[in-house]
Design a protein around this motif. Structure first.
Motif, PDB file in Angstrom:
ATOM      1  N   CYS A   4     -27.840  -1.526 -31.156  1.00 14.29           N
ATOM      2  CA  CYS A   4     -27.173  -1.618 -29.870  1.00 14.29           C
ATOM      3  C   CYS A   4     -27.429  -0.336 -29.106  1.00 14.29           C
ATOM      4  O   CYS A   4     -27.960   0.629 -29.645  1.00 14.29           O
ATOM      5  CB  CYS A   4     -25.669  -1.855 -30.050  1.00 14.29           C
ATOM      6  SG  CYS A   4     -24.781  -0.412 -30.608  1.00 14.29           S
ATOM      7  N   VAL A  28     -24.874  -4.124 -35.386  1.00 14.54           N
ATOM      8  CA  VAL A  28     -24.281  -4.882 -34.277  1.00 14.54           C
ATOM      9  C   VAL A  28     -25.017  -6.203 -34.011  1.00 14.54           C
ATOM     10  O   VAL A  28     -24.368  -7.252 -33.918  1.00 14.54           O
ATOM     11  CB  VAL A  28     -24.202  -4.012 -32.998  1.00 14.54           C
ATOM     12  CG1 VAL A  28     -23.814  -4.856 -31.793  1.00 14.54           C
ATOM     13  CG2 VAL A  28     -23.183  -2.899 -33.189  1.00 14.54           C
ATOM     14  N   ALA A  32     -23.516 -10.327 -33.992  1.00 17.38           N
ATOM     15  CA  ALA A  32     -23.345 -10.684 -32.570  1.00 17.38           C
ATOM     16  C   ALA A  32     -22.621 -12.012 -32.381  1.00 17.38           C
ATOM     17  O   ALA A  32     -21.931 -12.201 -31.389  1.00 17.38           O
ATOM     18  CB  ALA A  32     -24.693 -10.719 -31.876  1.00 17.38           C
ATOM     19  N   LEU A 446     -18.737  -0.585 -30.094  1.00 17.36           N
ATOM     20  CA  LEU A 446     -20.160  -0.816 -29.840  1.00 17.36           C
ATOM     21  C   LEU A 446     -20.367  -2.116 -29.087  1.00 17.36           C
ATOM     22  O   LEU A 446     -21.503  -2.520 -28.844  1.00 17.36           O
ATOM     23  CB  LEU A 446     -20.921  -0.841 -31.178  1.00 17.36           C
ATOM     24  CG  LEU A 446     -20.754   0.430 -32.027  1.00 17.36           C
ATOM     25  CD1 LEU A 446     -21.502   0.301 -33.349  1.00 17.36           C
ATOM     26  CD2 LEU A 446     -21.231   1.671 -31.288  1.00 17.36           C
ATOM     27  N   THR A 447     -19.265  -2.775 -28.726  1.00 17.25           N
ATOM     28  CA  THR A 447     -19.389  -4.124 -28.184  1.00 17.25           C
ATOM     29  C   THR A 447     -19.072  -4.238 -26.693  1.00 17.25           C
ATOM     30  O   THR A 447     -19.445  -5.232 -26.089  1.00 17.25           O
ATOM     31  CB  THR A 447     -18.490  -5.089 -28.977  1.00 17.25           C
ATOM     32  OG1 THR A 447     -17.257  -4.433 -29.238  1.00 17.25           O
ATOM     33  CG2 THR A 447     -19.134  -5.493 -30.266  1.00 17.25           C
ATOM     34  N   LYS A 449     -20.433  -3.438 -24.051  1.00 15.61           N
ATOM     35  CA  LYS A 449     -21.737  -3.104 -23.485  1.00 15.61           C
ATOM     36  C   LYS A 449     -22.513  -2.061 -24.301  1.00 15.61           C
ATOM     37  O   LYS A 449     -23.645  -1.731 -23.949  1.00 15.61           O
ATOM     38  CB  LYS A 449     -21.605  -2.643 -22.029  1.00 15.61           C
ATOM     39  CG  LYS A 449     -20.992  -3.713 -21.142  1.00 15.61           C
ATOM     40  CD  LYS A 449     -21.171  -3.428 -19.686  1.00 15.61           C
ATOM     41  CE  LYS A 449     -20.545  -4.526 -18.857  1.00 15.61           C
ATOM     42  NZ  LYS A 449     -21.304  -5.789 -18.918  1.00 15.61           N
TER      43      LYS A 449
ATOM     44  N   PRO B 167     -22.919  -7.636 -27.781  1.00 15.07           N
ATOM     45  CA  PRO B 167     -23.161  -6.372 -27.108  1.00 15.07           C
ATOM     46  C   PRO B 167     -24.542  -6.387 -26.481  1.00 15.07           C
ATOM     47  O   PRO B 167     -25.374  -7.215 -26.834  1.00 15.07           O
ATOM     48  CB  PRO B 167     -23.129  -5.382 -28.254  1.00 15.07           C
ATOM     49  CG  PRO B 167     -23.574  -6.176 -29.427  1.00 15.07           C
ATOM     50  CD  PRO B 167     -23.095  -7.568 -29.209  1.00 15.07           C
ATOM     51  N   GLU B 168     -24.758  -5.462 -25.601  1.00 12.61           N
ATOM     52  CA  GLU B 168     -26.089  -5.356 -25.023  1.00 12.61           C
ATOM     53  C   GLU B 168     -27.046  -4.826 -26.069  1.00 12.61           C
ATOM     54  O   GLU B 168     -26.723  -3.945 -26.843  1.00 12.61           O
ATOM     55  CB  GLU B 168     -26.058  -4.382 -23.842  1.00 12.61           C
ATOM     56  CG  GLU B 168     -25.641  -5.060 -22.574  1.00 12.61           C
ATOM     57  CD  GLU B 168     -25.862  -4.152 -21.378  1.00 12.61           C
ATOM     58  OE1 GLU B 168     -25.583  -4.608 -20.286  1.00 12.61           O
ATOM     59  OE2 GLU B 168     -26.324  -3.017 -21.559  1.00 12.61           O
ATOM     60  N   GLY B 170     -30.163  -2.706 -27.134  1.00 13.60           N
ATOM     61  CA  GLY B 170     -31.019  -1.630 -26.658  1.00 13.60           C
ATOM     62  C   GLY B 170     -32.457  -2.105 -26.751  1.00 13.60           C
ATOM     63  O   GLY B 170     -32.771  -3.068 -27.437  1.00 13.60           O
TER      64      GLY B 170
END
Lengths: 623, 173
Positions: A4, A28, A32, A446-447, A449, B167-168, B170
């Protein structure tokens, strides 16, 4: 390995360069896909007829529990667990202060002024500081251990009076703090309470107990034992690690337990011990909130404290630098993910409190009266680890962080800086140079964004709108490491706030340190309200815990609601499955305490909503 | 042609596929905001308990010889020769429930909102991956490409769910 993202690009680059190390960032993507029932809080595992989940075709659990009951039970349990964590901290801290007062610990009182003031507030007759310390500790412990039917005595003395009266009217003054936690567990057990409103009111009681005791009192007691915060600049980020030293990384929330090391690790004997391994000495590297607390009180541990490296989710990366020789943990935000990395990098782990016992750590039970022996043990363990690992593991400390983060800001040092009181700040707010105050607090997750992404994004949007930001918790670590607590960040603020920052030489984000400092922010809010002769909910002040992570954050949030503050969260606290609970938290609460939860998962709309509330409150005050 | 392949041994009965399906058929498509107390929200897929209590996912198979299409008198149900999906046009549906009676898997049902038309899996209307497949955490549901004979040509692997639940990512690998 996929990972992430983070607001901290240097951190991401560093972790990207270490594909051999798996961290939370890498896990992460694999997690998801979230369980929708869990997200909405409508999964109940309280009995063997379950787990039951609410769907439109099965709107009740086997027992008949509705979504409202299930959500409220789950929520109160989480708040109770969070409150329990903070109450554990204040209990240990009070016991330590007691030992210090009794002269058994070898530690001295460093915050005589705070002790005198607190003794005054608590109407303690003794005049001798040592005796005062014992009495103060006793009064705190007595309240914590009171039965639920007896109200805690310090609440009235510590709370802002208009708030106290409102709590009294609402019937949410807490009984003995530990009993309140205990009965919250009872209440939410199988086939006990089904009343969502009663459970939400109980959560507010736990919020008050958490805020005034877990946060505020812990700060006072630590200020007494370890020294009061003084405004200074500090180095932050991974660059604080100096490989020439034996580096002890600390994680947790209890500086009262780490404090003993501060003294012992800078003696000539300690230097000689470190010299046996070829090191220049011992250093403590701050990580998570206990590091943030050491930074805040940096004036009292300058020599031994290398600096604060980062927040909760930087701990795995920090170990990956290879520069850490020993991990000493005493509370949470010690993520299990550090354990395999410690093995990989041959880092020994020691736990001082079994509530945070890591599987591969040695447990050294903290006892204030044995502090010298414990410090000795830790230094020897660190030396052995240093000798064993250096040369075998690669040390790669990236250029990371800032040299000029402003720290040491507290409810006392801030008015001192402003010339003795909060009037200059109030004048700036009244004059519109500063539109209002936003406390951006709590964890990093971490979630929302990505690591610190929401926190940093929201903060930038707020300061752009001339709203000054106060930070407390892992938000501080994230904001420091991207430079937002350095004076240079003034350039990112709106024109008015920029001018204020430049004139005073301050950053637009005032770093109050650890999550415990949310208690300090409450005092700042109360002082501002007192000066204006209004109640806290009337202030142009908003609260956001954008990246709340854990149960403790929910207990903090319950305190924020009890204080009557608008509280923004980017991720709902597993309550959206109940219309009733959602409505009470996001709407009806305003009629009760004045506070309310604002759920907004996007950065700019969140900033707009908070700015709008500040504008409304300004109007109501005719500013 | 795309099909959803079910490996029932991998199903843990979490019903995430059902939530995803319900959410996809609401205005804002959000699982987080989905009203779980509104009976009008109805998944087009089912997790039933097998004979030994084990979860069995039951989804529309978009049959090669669909009984529902054969039974449909109004022409609302059609087999799309290009995509192979069994499509339903609610505008033409008379609500006679012949399809409901004829489906051997029981997956087509009356709409619980007004009970005037049938509802069934629409393969998320050409979404690259149906929501149920994306939401399955165990791999019990996967998207496959088959030829006209029904031979599996390819397994299509989705990226992790985007949006509110994820989440986004990377750009770093």
């Amino acid at each position: 390995m996929k990972m992430c993202t983070s607001a901290d690009s240097k951190l991401i680059d560093f972790m990207g360069s270490k594909p051999e190390v798996e961290t939370s960032f890498n896990r992460v993507p694999g997690q998801a896909i979230k369980c929708g029932f869990g997200m909405q809080g409508v999964c109940c595992r309280l009995c063997s007829n379950g787990p039951c989940r609410i769907t439109p075709q099965s709107p009740k659990g086997v027992c008949g529990a509705t979504a409202d009951t299930i959500v409220a039970r789950n929520f109160l349990r989480a708040v109770a667990a969070g409150a329990a964590c903070y109450l554990h901290i204040v209990e240990n801290t009070a016991n330590n202060l007691r030992a210090v007062g009794q002269g058994k610990s070898g530690l001295t009182i460093k915050g005589a002024e705070t002790l005198r003031e607190l003794a005054g507030v608590l109407e303690i007759k003794e005049t001798d500081p040592a005796q005062q310390a014992v009495k103060v500790a006793d009064r705190v412990l007595e309240d914590l251990y009171r039965p639920r039917g007896q109200q805690m005595t310090l609440v009235e003395k510590l709370a802002y009076q208009p708030r106290f009266r409102r709590w009294q009217e609402l019937g949410i003054l807490p009984g003995g703090a530990k009993s309140e936690v205990f009965d919250a567990i009872v209440k939410t057990s199988t086939n006990l309470s089904s009343d969502p409103v009663d459970m939400l009111l109980h959560a507010l009681k736990l919020g008050i107990a958490t805020g005034l005791y877990g946060l505020t009192v812990t700060n006072y007691l630590n200020d007494i034992m370890l020294g009061e915060p003084q405004i200074a600049t500090a180095r932050v980020g991974f660059s604080v690690v100096d490989p020439d030293y034996i580096n002890i990384m600390v994680t947790g929330h209890q500086q009262a337990l780490i404090g003993v090391l501060q003294e012992k690790m800078v003696t000539p004997e300690a230097a000689a011990l470190a010299g046996r391994g070829g090191a220049k000495g011992f250093k403590i590297v701050g990580c998570t909130c206990v590091g943030q607390d050491m930074q805040l009180r940096g004036a009292h541990c300058r020599e031994v404290f290398a600096g604060h490296a980062g927040n909760n989710f930087t701990s795995e990366a920090l170990l990956t630098t290879g520069g850490i020789d020993l991990v000493v943990s005493e509370f949470n935000c010690t993520v299990p993910g550090i354990e395999p990395i410690c093995e990989q990098f041959l880092v020994r782990q020691i736990c001082l409190d079994d509530v945070a016992k890591k599987a591969n750590a040695d447990y050294v039970r903290f006892d204030c009266n044995e502090s010298a022996a414990i410090a000795e043990k830790i230094m020897h363990a660190a030396l052995e680890s240093y000798i064993r690992r250096r040369g075998k593991v690669q040390v790669d400390i990236p250029e990371h962080g800032y040299d000029d983060a402003v720290t040491g800001i507290s409810e006392k040092s801030l008015p001192k800086f402003l010339g003795g009181n909060f009037k200059p700040l109030i004048d700036l707010i009244a004059g519109g140079k500063i539109k209002g105050v936003a406390a951006v607090v709590g964890c990093s997750n971490l979630t929302a964004k990505g690591h610190d992404v929401f926190t940093v994004g929201l903060t930038k949007e707020l300061i752009k709108r001339d709203i000054i930001v106060l930070s407390a918790g892992c938000t501080s670590g994230g904001l420091e490491n991207v430079g937002l607590t350095s004076p240079g960040a003034a350039e990112l603020a709106g024109d008015n706030l920029k001018e204020v920052c430049r004139t005073l030489g301050i950053p637009p984000v005032l770093n109050f340190g650890p999550c415990l400092a949310i208690g300090r922010l409450e005092i700042v809010a109360a002082e501002l309200a007192r000066a204006l002769d209004i109640d806290i909910p009337q202030l142009p002040l908003v609260l956001s815990a954008p990246q709340w992570l854990e149960e403790q954050a929910l207990a903090d949030g319950a305190f924020g609601l009890a204080l009557g503050l608008p509280l923004h969260l980017a991720i709902p606290p597993f309550v959206t499955g109940s219309k009733l609970v959602s409505k009470v938290l996001t709407e009806d609460m305003e009629q009760l305490t004045g506070g309310k939860v604002i759920l907004e998962g996007e950065i700019v709309p969140a900033a707009e909503k908070l700015a709008e509330i500040i504008e409304q409150k300004r109007k109501a005050l005719e500013l | 042609m795309k099909r959803i392949l079910i490996d029932k041994e991998l199903c843990q009965g979490c019903r995430n596929c059902q939530l995803a399906c319900m959410a996809e058929h609401t205005a804002n498509r959000s699982v987080l905001c989905l009203d779980l107390e509104d009976p009008a929200n109805r998944a087009r897929n089912f997790i039933e308990a097998g004979p030994h209590g084990q979860p069995v996912p039951i989804l529309c198979r978009h049959c090669d010889e669909p009984a529902c299409v054969t039974a449909c008198m109004s022409g609302a149900l059609t087999k799309n020769p290009a995509t192979g999906t069994v499509d339903h046009d609610p505008g033409k549906c008379a609500g006679c429930w012949m399809c409901v009676m004829s489906c051997p898997f029981g997956v087509i049902r009356p709409d619980s909102r007004e009970s005037k038309v049938a509802i069934k899996c629409d393969f998320c209307h050409g979404r690259p991956f149906p929501r149920c497949v994306e939401a399955c955490p165990t791999g019990a549901l996967t998207l496959i490409e088959v030829d006209a004979q029904g031979t599996v040509k390819k397994i299509c692997l989705p990226e992790p769910v985007a949006g509110e639940t994820a989440p986004e990512e990377g750009a770093h690998q």
